[in-house]
Each structure stands twice: as C-alpha cells, then as structure tokens.
Design an enzyme around this catalytic site. Structure first.
Site, PDB file in Angstrom:
ATOM      1  CG  HIS A  27       4.956   2.335   0.293  1.00  0.00           C
ATOM      2  ND1 HIS A  27       4.158   1.736  -0.778  1.00  0.00           N
ATOM      3  CD2 HIS A  27       5.757   0.621  -0.329  1.00  0.00           C
ATOM      4  CE1 HIS A  27       3.910   1.057  -1.723  1.00  0.00           C
ATOM      5  NE2 HIS A  27       5.159  -0.014  -0.551  1.00  0.00           N
ATOM      6  CD  GLU A  28       9.315  -0.935   1.094  1.00  0.00           C
ATOM      7  OE1 GLU A  28       9.200  -1.985   2.095  1.00  0.00           O
ATOM      8  OE2 GLU A  28       9.794  -1.023  -0.155  1.00  0.00           O
ATOM      9  CG  HIS A  31       4.562  -3.172   3.106  1.00  0.00           C
ATOM     10  ND1 HIS A  31       3.573  -3.582   2.627  1.00  0.00           N
ATOM     11  CD2 HIS A  31       4.800  -2.687   2.337  1.00  0.00           C
ATOM     12  CE1 HIS A  31       3.038  -3.053   1.038  1.00  0.00           C
ATOM     13  NE2 HIS A  31       4.275  -2.838   0.699  1.00  0.00           N
TER      14      HIS A  31
END
Length: 232
Positions: A27-28, A31
């Site tokens: 997820h990170e 980004h």
C-alpha cells in the site's frame, strides 16, 4: 479471568502477520512509486519505494496496536497502520490531479493483492497437504485485510486516501473546507473507531457506526472478488 493460550495466539498470529505486512508494505510502496512517476521522488530518495516491510513498519501502528487488539479480542479483531509515505504534492506535475492518482494507488494496490490472492486459492490443492490449511488461511486473510484496508482508506476524511481523493475532485470551497480537517482527522478516527463504541457500550446503545460503514462495503467487495475469480 480468561486463560491465555499462548500456542493458540501464535497459531492465529502466524496467519495474520504475513497478510498485514504485505498489505501495508505494498500500500505505502504504491503511493511512493506513483508519486515518483508523476514528478515527486521524495519517497524514492528516502528508500520508501520498496517491498522491504521494515522500511514501512511503525512500532506502534504496525506491531504494538495490532498485537494488542489481537490479544484482547481473542484473535477476532485487529487494526493497524504503517508509516505514511512522504509525498511533496507541490513537486507533482499537476498537483490537484496527481494527488488523486497518488492517493488512489494505495487502495488500488490492496484490491489487486486481494484479487491475486483469490486466484491463488485455485492452486492451494496442489501444494503439500501439510501446508494446505495454513496457506489457505493466509490467502483468505490476505483477501480480508486488503479489502478492509482499501475500504477504510477510501473513507472521505483526510489524511486518509479517500479524503485526499475527495479534496482533489471536489470544487472549491468544499475541497478547502475538507482539507482543513486533515490535522484533526486522526483524532476523529480514534474517536469513531474506539471511543464512540466504548461510550455506546456504557450506555447500552450501538454507536459503532464506523465499523458498519467499513464492513458492509468490504463484504460487497469481497463477494465481487469471489465471483470474478470463481472461487465460490
């Protein structure tokens, strides 16, 4: 007093640790990767665009809080978060549009992981029998945790991804008013997630609105993934 079964705790933890680490790491990293492609290499320079979970782990949010919730709920509930990836939105080529794309990348990665995990359930029957149940539980938990993480992060409240997406697409002055909630956003979430249900428990009323807002859409998304991947 309830007896603590350490062996059972380890069994439960063994099928949740990998899904949680994969979910928050990708997820990170998503980004940061999308931000680097759109003009801001802050996360890339800080080594955050990586599959190494140790770069994303937050001692409290990724380890202590999930372990504590797992412990006190008897393995029934867990919640956590990773260190947010730094993004300088002023470096993006089109800050307003690209902020939406960077924010959407995290939940998008989670939904992709959930879908791939569902597809991998088709091959569980072909692995050694001693690993079948453990692998299946990890894959099922990968689906659950990634879908819930995606839905949770899409709530339209800054600093969650959904809040940043809403700020990017709403017309002014609505976007500006919503953006001003960012500093209070985490406190609002803590109140809705923990304090309001606790107050409800004390007065005998169901005030756990946020869980319903997260879990009902999550169930819809999981049913869609199950149907699309043909694992039902």
């Amino acid at each position: 007093m309830m007896d603590f079964d350490f062996y059972q705790f380890l069994v439960v933890a063994s099928v949740w640790v990998i899904p949680v680490l994969l979910a928050v790491t990708l997820h990170e990293a998503a980004h940061g990767w999308v931000a680097s492609k759109l003009g801001d290499d802050t996360a890339l320079r800080m080594g955050r665009v990586t599959f190494n979970p140790f770069k994303h782990i937050d001692l409290f949010g990724t380890i202590l809080m999930p372990a504590g919730l797992l412990l006190v709920s008897g393995g029934q509930f867990m919640f956590g978060f990773a260190k947010p990836v730094p993004v300088n939105f002023y470096n993006l080529r089109s800050p307003r549009r690209d902020m939406v794309l960077v924010a959407a990348a995290g939940p998008g990665a989670n939904l992709l992981i959930a879908t791939v995990s569902a597809l991998l359930l088709h091959v569980v029957a072909y692995i050694p029998e001693t690993m079948t149940l453990w692998t299946a539980e990890n894959l099922i938990n990968l689906i659950k945790i990634n879908v819930i993480l995606a839905v949770f992060n899409l709530l339209p409240l800054p600093p969650l991804d959904g809040g940043r997406i809403a700020v990017g697409v709403l017309p002014q002055p609505f976007a500006g008013q919503l953006a001003r909630l960012e500093r209070a956003g985490f406190g609002i979430l803590i109140f809705l997630l923990f304090i309001l249900p606790w107050i409800g428990g004390k007065i005998g009323a169901d005030l756990d609105f946020l869980s319903t807002v997260i879990l009902v859409p999550s169930q819809w998304v999981m049913e869609a993934i199950v149907t699309i991947t043909g694992i039902n």
